[in-house]
Write a protein that holds these residues in place. Structure first.
Motif, short mmCIF file in Angstrom:
data_model
loop_
_atom_site.label_atom_id
_atom_site.label_comp_id
_atom_site.label_asym_id
_atom_site.label_seq_id
_atom_site.Cartn_x
_atom_site.Cartn_y
_atom_site.Cartn_z
N THR A 279 0.82 -1.21 0.00
CA THR A 279 0.00 0.00 0.00
C THR A 279 0.86 1.26 0.00
O THR A 279 0.57 2.23 -0.71
CB THR A 279 -0.93 0.00 1.23
N ALA A 280 1.94 1.24 0.79
CA ALA A 280 2.84 2.39 0.86
C ALA A 280 3.77 2.49 -0.34
O ALA A 280 4.45 3.50 -0.53
CB ALA A 280 3.67 2.33 2.14
N GLN A 281 3.81 1.44 -1.16
CA GLN A 281 4.59 1.40 -2.40
C GLN A 281 6.10 1.50 -2.14
O GLN A 281 6.83 2.17 -2.88
CB GLN A 281 4.13 2.50 -3.36
N VAL A 282 6.57 0.81 -1.12
CA VAL A 282 7.98 0.82 -0.79
C VAL A 282 8.65 -0.44 -1.35
O VAL A 282 8.14 -1.54 -1.17
CB VAL A 282 8.20 0.94 0.74
N PRO A 283 9.79 -0.33 -2.03
CA PRO A 283 10.51 -1.51 -2.49
C PRO A 283 10.88 -2.40 -1.30
O PRO A 283 11.29 -1.89 -0.25
CB PRO A 283 11.76 -0.93 -3.15
N ALA A 284 10.76 -3.69 -1.48
CA ALA A 284 10.96 -4.58 -0.33
C ALA A 284 11.66 -5.87 -0.74
O ALA A 284 11.55 -6.32 -1.89
CB ALA A 284 9.61 -4.93 0.31
N ILE A 285 12.39 -6.42 0.21
CA ILE A 285 12.89 -7.79 0.12
C ILE A 285 12.24 -8.56 1.25
O ILE A 285 12.38 -8.21 2.42
CB ILE A 285 14.42 -7.86 0.23
N ALA A 303 3.60 -9.26 -5.07
CA ALA A 303 4.52 -8.13 -5.17
C ALA A 303 5.79 -8.52 -5.90
O ALA A 303 6.33 -7.75 -6.70
CB ALA A 303 4.85 -7.59 -3.78
N ALA A 304 6.28 -9.74 -5.65
CA ALA A 304 7.48 -10.21 -6.33
C ALA A 304 7.22 -10.38 -7.83
O ALA A 304 8.06 -10.01 -8.66
CB ALA A 304 7.97 -11.51 -5.71
N ALA A 305 6.06 -10.93 -8.18
CA ALA A 305 5.74 -11.13 -9.59
C ALA A 305 5.61 -9.80 -10.32
O ALA A 305 5.95 -9.71 -11.52
CB ALA A 305 4.44 -11.93 -9.71
N ALA A 306 5.16 -8.77 -9.62
CA ALA A 306 5.01 -7.45 -10.23
C ALA A 306 6.34 -6.71 -10.36
O ALA A 306 6.42 -5.69 -11.04
CB ALA A 306 4.03 -6.61 -9.41
N GLY A 307 7.39 -7.21 -9.69
CA GLY A 307 8.68 -6.53 -9.72
C GLY A 307 8.85 -5.50 -8.64
O GLY A 307 9.85 -4.79 -8.60
N ALA A 338 12.98 1.29 -10.43
CA ALA A 338 12.13 0.35 -11.17
C ALA A 338 11.21 -0.41 -10.22
O ALA A 338 10.03 -0.65 -10.53
CB ALA A 338 13.00 -0.62 -11.95
N MET A 339 11.72 -0.79 -9.04
CA MET A 339 10.89 -1.48 -8.06
C MET A 339 9.79 -0.56 -7.56
O MET A 339 8.63 -0.98 -7.39
CB MET A 339 11.75 -1.96 -6.89
N GLU A 340 10.12 0.71 -7.32
CA GLU A 340 9.10 1.64 -6.84
C GLU A 340 8.04 1.88 -7.90
O GLU A 340 6.84 1.95 -7.60
CB GLU A 340 9.75 2.95 -6.38
N GLN A 341 8.46 2.01 -9.14
CA GLN A 341 7.49 2.19 -10.23
C GLN A 341 6.59 0.96 -10.35
O GLN A 341 5.38 1.09 -10.58
CB GLN A 341 8.22 2.44 -11.55
N ALA A 342 7.17 -0.22 -10.17
CA ALA A 342 6.36 -1.45 -10.21
C ALA A 342 5.34 -1.47 -9.08
O ALA A 342 4.19 -1.90 -9.27
CB ALA A 342 7.28 -2.68 -10.14
N ALA A 343 5.75 -1.00 -7.90
CA ALA A 343 4.82 -0.94 -6.77
C ALA A 343 3.66 0.00 -7.06
O ALA A 343 2.51 -0.27 -6.72
CB ALA A 343 5.56 -0.51 -5.51
N ARG A 344 3.98 1.13 -7.71
CA ARG A 344 2.92 2.09 -8.04
C ARG A 344 1.95 1.54 -9.07
O ARG A 344 0.78 1.92 -9.10
CB ARG A 344 3.55 3.39 -8.55
N SER A 345 2.45 0.65 -9.93
CA SER A 345 1.60 0.11 -10.99
C SER A 345 0.72 -1.04 -10.52
O SER A 345 -0.21 -1.44 -11.24
CB SER A 345 2.46 -0.36 -12.16
N MET A 346 0.99 -1.57 -9.33
CA MET A 346 0.16 -2.66 -8.82
C MET A 346 -1.25 -2.16 -8.49
O MET A 346 -1.41 -1.06 -7.95
CB MET A 346 0.79 -3.27 -7.56
#
Length: 402
Positions: A279-285, A303-307, A338-346
């Motif tokens: 929800t916060a759109q933070v890149p994560a491991i 989230a992993a599948a979305a990048g 790129a990870m943050e952009q992927a989070a925003r696109s989810m």
């Protein structure tokens, strides 16, 4: 007569937090609603529910036996006893709707609701549903079932995770807000920030790996906020004393600041943590804890599948993986962006509590009051639009769509 809702859940924060979030939105939309919460005398609900100002009713904890023994013989009678206890609560308190979030008490609550003809609403937190909510979903129409993750194999609606408004409002596109969050945590807003957390119980193996890799992390010019869990960080804190920029704390009050300040989050993959980070759109491991039926890994899968995230298996998380995977990622601006952009696109719903309240009101046969939300209760997108209207305050139709 005021609306009376019995919430069923407890044991861990994974059940209690969404239950409280739904109840909070219900109390806002229907101030005279009577909110009852069902739990056991052994779980965290004995502290968290009264602290939230709600009445807690307790029944015996009756876990389903996993092997053939004397417990299996006693189980039907014990379960019937808890069903009878909840049936009395429903009838004596005039319960209009039972809303279950899973856990030991949800099964007898669903069965008692079925016995009394009381409408059932279900929220499932994990990507792999538990036994209780699989039962509950079979006992109610699909329009009254919500789940957190899109890949969850239940018939219902992808509503997201009910959570505090402050987390739904995190805006990582606002540099000033991110800087304020860093300062609130005692961090330098100008430095690349890694946040590590093992959740409320901590993660000793993760703590040990970071202690071993501490020199390389500091040599890379990184800033670390390491949330160890209560009583789990003494050795780590002692090792960090020689380094400026490695901050060790037992806990943080206000995870919204953590999500705003972090350039990368490393954490377990409990449903609440994954949902909040998404929800916060933070890149994560994510480092899934290998427990239960592997639900933590499944929680992180979307989230992993979305990048937007990566997964490191618990057995593979070592000081070497920090050196070879995490430090290179943290020093690679393009990969983090790129990870943050992927989070925003989810497509991850921000207003799960509201949607669940809409389901409750629909189940009770009541019109939604649609009270406008004040600024402090608005999501990130609502604040950007300058309003509080949300498309998720309408119940889904019979096909599971809003």
């Amino acid at each position: 007569m005021p609306l009376t809702v019995l919430f069923a859940g407890g044991g861990t924060t994974g059940h209690i937090s969404p239950m409280l979030a739904i109840a909070d939105d219900l109390a806002f939309q229907v101030p005279d609603a009577q909110i009852l919460m069902l739990g056991t005398a052994e779980g965290l609900e004995t502290r968290l529910v009264p602290e939230a100002g709600h009445e807690l009713l307790t029944i015996d904890k009756v876990p389903a036996p996993r092997r053939i023994d004397a417990g299996l013989v006693r189980f039907p009678g014990r379960l019937l006893g808890t069903v009878s206890a909840v049936t009395r609560i429903i009838r004596e308190r005039g319960v209009d709707v039972v809303c279950g979030v899973g856990g030991y008490v949800s099964t007898p609550a669903y069965l008692a609701a079925r016995r009394t003809g009381t409408p059932i609403v279900v929220h499932e937190a994990n990507a792999r549903p538990g036994l209780a909510n699989r039962l509950g979903a079979r006992l109610t129409p699909r329009r009254r079932v919500g789940y957190t993750f899109a890949s969850t194999p239940l018939t219902g609606e992808h509503v997201g995770m009910p959570m505090r408004s402050a987390i739904e409002a995190v805006d990582r596109t606002d540099p000033a807000a991110r800087a304020r969050a860093a300062v609130a945590l005692g961090l330098d807003p100008q430095r690349r920030t890694l946040v590590v957390t093992g959740g409320s119980l901590g993660a000793q193996a993760m703590n040990e790996a970071f202690r071993a890799a501490m020199p390389e992390l500091m040599a890379a010019g990184l800033q670390i906020l390491h949330i160890t869990g209560a009583g789990k960080g003494a050795d780590l804190a002692a090792a960090a004393e020689r380094y400026h920029g490695y901050h060790v704390v037992d806990y943080v009050d206000g995870m919204e600041n953590v999500y705003a300040a972090a350039d990368l989050l490393i954490c377990r993959a409990g449903a609440g943590t994954v949902a909040e980070a998404t929800t916060a759109q933070v890149p994560a491991i994510y480092v899934p804890l290998p427990i239960g039926n592997g639900e933590q890994r499944l929680n992180a899968a979307d989230a992993a599948a979305a990048g937007a995230a990566e997964i490191i298996e618990n057995a593979d998380f070592t000081a070497e993986s920090i050196r070879t995977r995490i430090i290179p990622l943290l020093t690679d601006d393009a990969r983090l962006e790129a990870m943050e952009q992927a989070a925003r696109s989810m497509v991850f719903p921000q207003t799960a509590a509201r949607t669940m309240v809409a389901m409750i009101l629909d189940a009770a046969g009541l019109d939604h009051p649609h009270r406008p939300y004040p600024p402090e209760r608005r999501t990130r997108d609502e604040r950007a639009r300058g309003g509080s209207d949300s498309p998720t305050t309408e119940p889904p139709d019979s096909e599971g769509h809003p």
